[in-house]
Design an enzyme around this catalytic site. Structure first.
Site, PDB file in Angstrom:
ATOM      1  N   SER A 142       0.853  -1.179   0.000  1.00 28.98           N
ATOM      2  CA  SER A 142       0.000   0.000   0.000  1.00 28.98           C
ATOM      3  C   SER A 142       0.897   1.239   0.000  1.00 28.98           C
ATOM      4  O   SER A 142       1.776   1.368   0.846  1.00 28.98           O
ATOM      5  CB  SER A 142      -0.875  -0.056   1.259  1.00 28.98           C
ATOM      6  OG  SER A 142      -1.656   1.099   1.397  1.00 28.98           O
ATOM      7  N   LYS A 168      -1.150  -0.885  -4.388  1.00 30.49           N
ATOM      8  CA  LYS A 168      -2.361  -0.130  -4.014  1.00 30.49           C
ATOM      9  C   LYS A 168      -1.938   1.308  -3.758  1.00 30.49           C
ATOM     10  O   LYS A 168      -0.984   1.570  -3.033  1.00 30.49           O
ATOM     11  CB  LYS A 168      -2.966  -0.758  -2.764  1.00 30.49           C
ATOM     12  CG  LYS A 168      -3.901   0.127  -1.954  1.00 30.49           C
ATOM     13  CD  LYS A 168      -4.657  -0.707  -0.925  1.00 30.49           C
ATOM     14  CE  LYS A 168      -4.923   0.071   0.349  1.00 30.49           C
ATOM     15  NZ  LYS A 168      -5.652  -0.743   1.358  1.00 30.49           N
ATOM     16  N   LYS A 170      -3.155   5.118  -2.485  1.00 31.56           N
ATOM     17  CA  LYS A 170      -4.160   5.895  -1.775  1.00 31.56           C
ATOM     18  C   LYS A 170      -4.544   7.090  -2.648  1.00 31.56           C
ATOM     19  O   LYS A 170      -3.670   7.736  -3.239  1.00 31.56           O
ATOM     20  CB  LYS A 170      -3.585   6.396  -0.447  1.00 31.56           C
ATOM     21  CG  LYS A 170      -3.253   5.268   0.528  1.00 31.56           C
ATOM     22  CD  LYS A 170      -4.515   4.690   1.140  1.00 31.56           C
ATOM     23  CE  LYS A 170      -4.175   3.710   2.258  1.00 31.56           C
ATOM     24  NZ  LYS A 170      -5.397   3.119   2.837  1.00 31.56           N
ATOM     25  N   ASP A 195      -7.328   3.075  -3.119  1.00 35.59           N
ATOM     26  CA  ASP A 195      -8.075   3.093  -1.862  1.00 35.59           C
ATOM     27  C   ASP A 195      -8.362   4.551  -1.503  1.00 35.59           C
ATOM     28  O   ASP A 195      -7.436   5.352  -1.341  1.00 35.59           O
ATOM     29  CB  ASP A 195      -7.243   2.429  -0.756  1.00 35.59           C
ATOM     30  CG  ASP A 195      -7.997   2.325   0.577  1.00 35.59           C
ATOM     31  OD1 ASP A 195      -9.161   2.769   0.659  1.00 35.59           O
ATOM     32  OD2 ASP A 195      -7.406   1.789   1.544  1.00 35.59           O
ATOM     33  N   GLU A 220     -11.278   0.859  -3.523  1.00 41.70           N
ATOM     34  CA  GLU A 220     -11.618   0.500  -2.149  1.00 41.70           C
ATOM     35  C   GLU A 220     -12.269   1.691  -1.455  1.00 41.70           C
ATOM     36  O   GLU A 220     -11.753   2.809  -1.507  1.00 41.70           O
ATOM     37  CB  GLU A 220     -10.319   0.084  -1.447  1.00 41.70           C
ATOM     38  CG  GLU A 220     -10.489  -0.506  -0.070  1.00 41.70           C
ATOM     39  CD  GLU A 220      -9.126  -0.874   0.555  1.00 41.70           C
ATOM     40  OE1 GLU A 220      -8.143  -1.044  -0.188  1.00 41.70           O
ATOM     41  OE2 GLU A 220      -9.071  -0.980   1.785  1.00 41.70           O
ATOM     42  N   ASP A 245     -14.145  -1.595   2.740  1.00 43.29           N
ATOM     43  CA  ASP A 245     -13.259  -1.760   3.896  1.00 43.29           C
ATOM     44  C   ASP A 245     -14.029  -1.238   5.120  1.00 43.29           C
ATOM     45  O   ASP A 245     -14.731  -1.999   5.805  1.00 43.29           O
ATOM     46  CB  ASP A 245     -11.941  -0.992   3.624  1.00 43.29           C
ATOM     47  CG  ASP A 245     -10.975  -0.933   4.797  1.00 43.29           C
ATOM     48  OD1 ASP A 245     -11.335  -1.371   5.904  1.00 43.29           O
ATOM     49  OD2 ASP A 245      -9.840  -0.436   4.630  1.00 43.29           O
ATOM     50  N   LYS A 269     -10.500  -7.088   7.552  1.00 43.78           N
ATOM     51  CA  LYS A 269      -9.507  -6.765   8.574  1.00 43.78           C
ATOM     52  C   LYS A 269     -10.017  -7.309   9.887  1.00 43.78           C
ATOM     53  O   LYS A 269     -11.097  -6.918  10.353  1.00 43.78           O
ATOM     54  CB  LYS A 269      -9.333  -5.245   8.709  1.00 43.78           C
ATOM     55  CG  LYS A 269      -8.566  -4.608   7.585  1.00 43.78           C
ATOM     56  CD  LYS A 269      -8.390  -3.119   7.832  1.00 43.78           C
ATOM     57  CE  LYS A 269      -7.753  -2.478   6.617  1.00 43.78           C
ATOM     58  NZ  LYS A 269      -7.806  -1.008   6.668  1.00 43.78           N
ATOM     59  N   GLY A 297      -4.665  -4.500   5.914  1.00 48.14           N
ATOM     60  CA  GLY A 297      -3.614  -4.279   6.912  1.00 48.14           C
ATOM     61  C   GLY A 297      -3.846  -2.996   7.687  1.00 48.14           C
ATOM     62  O   GLY A 297      -4.559  -2.092   7.230  1.00 48.14           O
TER      63      GLY A 297
HETATM   64  O1  OSB Z   1      -7.514   1.720   4.545  1.00 47.07           O
HETATM   65  O2  OSB Z   1      -6.454  -0.078   4.302  1.00 47.07           O
HETATM   66  C1  OSB Z   1      -6.577   1.027   4.858  1.00 47.07           C
HETATM   67  C2  OSB Z   1      -3.606   1.605   7.195  1.00 47.07           C
HETATM   68  C3  OSB Z   1      -4.208   2.265   8.237  1.00 47.07           C
HETATM   69  C4  OSB Z   1      -5.545   2.543   8.152  1.00 47.07           C
HETATM   70  C5  OSB Z   1      -6.291   2.179   7.024  1.00 47.07           C
HETATM   71  C6  OSB Z   1      -5.685   1.490   5.983  1.00 47.07           C
HETATM   72  C7  OSB Z   1      -4.323   1.235   6.056  1.00 47.07           C
HETATM   73  C8  OSB Z   1      -3.572   0.575   4.995  1.00 47.07           C
HETATM   74  C9  OSB Z   1      -2.339  -0.133   5.455  1.00 47.07           C
HETATM   75  O3  OSB Z   1      -3.849   0.689   3.823  1.00 47.07           O
HETATM   76  C10 OSB Z   1      -1.945  -1.294   4.669  1.00 47.07           C
HETATM   77  C11 OSB Z   1      -0.814  -2.027   5.352  1.00 47.07           C
HETATM   78  O4  OSB Z   1      -0.893  -2.355   6.563  1.00 47.07           O
HETATM   79  O5  OSB Z   1       0.166  -2.280   4.653  1.00 47.07           O
HETATM   80 MG    MG Z   2      -8.693   0.632   3.091  1.00 49.27          MG
END
Ligand code: OSB
Ligand code: MG
Length: 375
Positions: A142, A168, A170, A195, A220, A245, A269, A297
């Site tokens: 990510s 992925k 953001k 995401d 996402e 999510d 998660k 994650g």
């Molecule tokens: O939206 O998936 C998410 C981390 C903190 C809060 C929300 C998210 C995330 C990640 C982390 O995308 C992914 C990772 O742990 O590598």
């Molecule tokens: Mg997410």
């Protein structure tokens, strides 16, 4: 097993690289590490609540309160020999899934150690699935919001060189179509997804439809966490599959989302849904319905990462998880051994008893801000 002692430690872990999302970033990743003692064994759990209520309403402060005042005392001195016993003990309390999940993780670890079985085997009980669990799982990485498109291309290059096979990114309004277009131009073939962490509104549907040009695996959580209805409308408007999510906190959320067609894919998660037990239930529902799922994650330490890998070994997790190698997050981590990326873009599922990791108490002490012992 009689629960003899519970220790909560509030830690702050320096991140190798902070992850900027549409709701912000934290250079120090806080967590609560739970240690429970029973029958001469130690079980470890990790609570991934953040420092502020951004991704979730839960924070380190709320989790500390709920674990110390309610969830911990509910099992202290009690006979807890199965996850069922834990669920029964916490049944009268509502919500606080991240706190709940952390305590459950420690109980799974204890049970695995008592039975000499890895968590992955406890989750995939004999006869439960007609496909075997995996011993290595496909993972992705990510990538946070960067200062420029150039910086984004550089970090993608670095991750691909490291061996990640799914990227992925953001996104948020103002950091989406142009950036993704540049990434796609440079990397026409890679497995790519985005995401939004709830950064868009229903009125952005036409704007988001522009992403259909980039062959994304999924988008996402484009809309608000509590808005399944508009996700179901948006899904009719996009070709890009929608993954939820934040919106899925319970099995019934998942049932409703699938029933009204609010998503194509679910990111599971453990912390968000209240525990490994609940995560497996949502996995089983999706497996039965043919809905692809993957393990999300929360920048876990080696403790939570071990649990994520065990979960991802279940047969329904057909898409790569947000479970990157240890060196992408922490150097050093508080648990050994570090998780490394295999040459085929997978990470090996631990097979020692319980979580299958060893917590380094010296390093844990170094990052501990406060602790409390319940006896
Ligand atoms: O939206 O998936 C998410 C981390 C903190 C809060 C929300 C998210 C995330 C990640 C982390 O995308 C992914 C990772 O742990 O590598
Ligand atoms: Mg997410």
């Amino acid at each position: 097993m009689k629960i003899e002692r519970i220790v909560l430690r509030h830690i702050a872990m320096p991140l190798v690289e902070p992850l900027r999302t549409s709701f912000g970033s934290e250079p120090l990743r806080p967590a609560i590490i739970i240690e429970i003692r029973a029958d001469g064994l130690t079980g470890w759990g990790e609570c991934v609540a953040g420092g502020y209520p951004g991704y979730s309403y839960e924070t380190i402060g709320t989790a500390w309160h709920v674990l110390g005042e309610f969830f911990g005392p509910a099992i202290l001195g009690r006979e807890i020999s199965s996850v069922d016993d834990l669920l029964a003990a916490l049944n009268r309390y509502r919500g606080h899934n991240m706190a709940r999940s952390a305590l459950q993780m420690a109980v799974w670890d204890l049970i695995g150690k008592a039975e000499g079985k890895p968590l992955s085997a406890l989750l995939a009980t004999p006869g439960r699935y007609d496909r075997p669990k995996r011993d290595r799982v496909e993972v992705g990485v990510s990538i946070g919001i960067q200062d420029s498109v150039g910086a984004t291309l550089d970090i993608i290059e670095k991750r691909l060189t490291e061996g990640y096979r799914r990227i992925k990114l953001k996104i948020e309004p103002g950091w989406d179509v142009d950036m993704i277009s540049a990434v796609r131009e440079r990397y026409p073939e890679i497995r790519l997804m985005v995401d939004a962490n709830s950064a868009y509104r229903p009125e952005d549907a036409d704007h988001l439809a522009q992403l259909d040009a980039f062959d994304l695996m999924m988008i996402e959580q484009p809309l608000a966490h509590d808005d399944l209805y508009h996700h179901s409308r948006l899904r009719q408007h996009l070709k890009t599959p929608i993954c939820l999510d934040e919106s899925i906190e319970t099995l019934t959320d998942a049932q409703l989302a699938l029933h009204i067609g609010a998503c194509d894919i679910i990111n599971i998660k453990t912390a968000r849904v209240g525990g490994l037990w609940e995560a497996r239930e949502i996995h089983d529902l999706c497996l039965e319905r043919g809905v692809p799922v993957w393990v999300g994650g929360m920048l876990e330490t080696g403790i939570g990462r071990a649990a994520n890998l065990a979960l991802a070994s279940l047969p329904g997790f057909v898409l790569p998880g947000d479970i990157s190698a240890t060196d992408r997050y922490y150097s050093p981590d508080i648990a050994d051994p570090p998780f490394v990326l295999n040459a085929d873009g997978t990470i090996t599922v631990p097979n020692g008893p319980g979580l299958g990791v060893n917590v380094n108490r010296e390093r844990l002490d170094d990052v501990t801000l406060r602790s409390v012992t319940l006896v």
